[in-house]
Design a protein around this motif. Sequence first.
Motif, short mmCIF file in Angstrom:
data_model
loop_
_atom_site.label_atom_id
_atom_site.label_comp_id
_atom_site.label_asym_id
_atom_site.label_seq_id
_atom_site.Cartn_x
_atom_site.Cartn_y
_atom_site.Cartn_z
N SER A 5 0.85 -1.19 0.00
CA SER A 5 0.00 0.00 0.00
C SER A 5 0.89 1.24 0.00
CB SER A 5 -0.89 -0.02 1.24
OG SER A 5 -1.70 1.13 1.27
N ILE A 6 0.62 2.15 -0.91
CA ILE A 6 1.42 3.37 -1.01
C ILE A 6 1.08 4.30 0.14
CG2 ILE A 6 1.90 5.41 -2.42
CD1 ILE A 6 1.38 3.62 -4.88
N ILE A 7 2.09 4.69 0.90
CA ILE A 7 1.93 5.60 2.03
C ILE A 7 1.90 7.04 1.53
CG2 ILE A 7 2.99 6.42 4.17
CD1 ILE A 7 4.45 3.64 4.26
N GLU A 8 2.83 7.33 0.63
CA GLU A 8 2.94 8.67 0.06
C GLU A 8 3.63 8.55 -1.29
OE1 GLU A 8 5.75 11.33 1.91
OE2 GLU A 8 6.90 9.64 2.67
N ILE A 9 3.36 9.51 -2.17
CA ILE A 9 4.02 9.55 -3.47
C ILE A 9 3.95 10.99 -3.99
CG2 ILE A 9 1.92 8.83 -4.69
CD1 ILE A 9 3.79 7.35 -6.69
N GLN A 10 5.06 11.49 -4.48
CA GLN A 10 5.08 12.83 -5.07
C GLN A 10 6.05 12.86 -6.24
OE1 GLN A 10 5.69 12.83 -1.49
NE2 GLN A 10 7.87 12.57 -1.62
N GLY A 22 8.59 8.20 -2.93
CA GLY A 22 7.51 7.83 -2.03
C GLY A 22 7.85 6.68 -1.11
N LEU A 24 6.02 2.86 0.65
CA LEU A 24 4.93 1.91 0.71
C LEU A 24 5.19 0.90 1.81
CD1 LEU A 24 5.71 -0.99 -0.96
CD2 LEU A 24 5.43 0.53 -2.86
N VAL A 44 -1.96 6.65 -6.17
CA VAL A 44 -1.94 7.74 -5.18
C VAL A 44 -1.79 7.10 -3.80
CG1 VAL A 44 -3.35 9.33 -6.56
CG2 VAL A 44 -4.46 7.75 -4.97
N ALA A 45 -1.63 7.92 -2.77
CA ALA A 45 -1.57 7.40 -1.40
C ALA A 45 -2.82 6.58 -1.12
CB ALA A 45 -1.44 8.54 -0.41
N GLY A 46 -2.63 5.38 -0.58
CA GLY A 46 -3.73 4.48 -0.31
C GLY A 46 -3.92 3.42 -1.37
#
Length: 94
Positions: A5-10, A22, A24, A44-46
Amino acid sequence: CIIGSIIEIQVEKADGNKFYNGGLVDDYGHIYRFIAVRSTGDLVAGSVGHFCGVVTGKQSYANSIGGVAHAVFLVGMFVLPENKKDIRPIADSL
């Protein structure tokens, strides 16, 4: 390769090139930091993502209970239809 699961991505840019930075987490609670090249599609996140890459090191950081946690650092790309041409078995790249 990992699925998590992606925690954050930019998005990041350097020398006119775009890449994604990011983190995960997998089903076992292991945390991974990544630099992704190529497309990230609609991730995206989530979102749950399948990421393949090479380990380039680890990141150590203070965790919420006062200890030190570690995250594996990876550079690679997400397994997506638009990246399929860039993900080849090792024998094909020799």
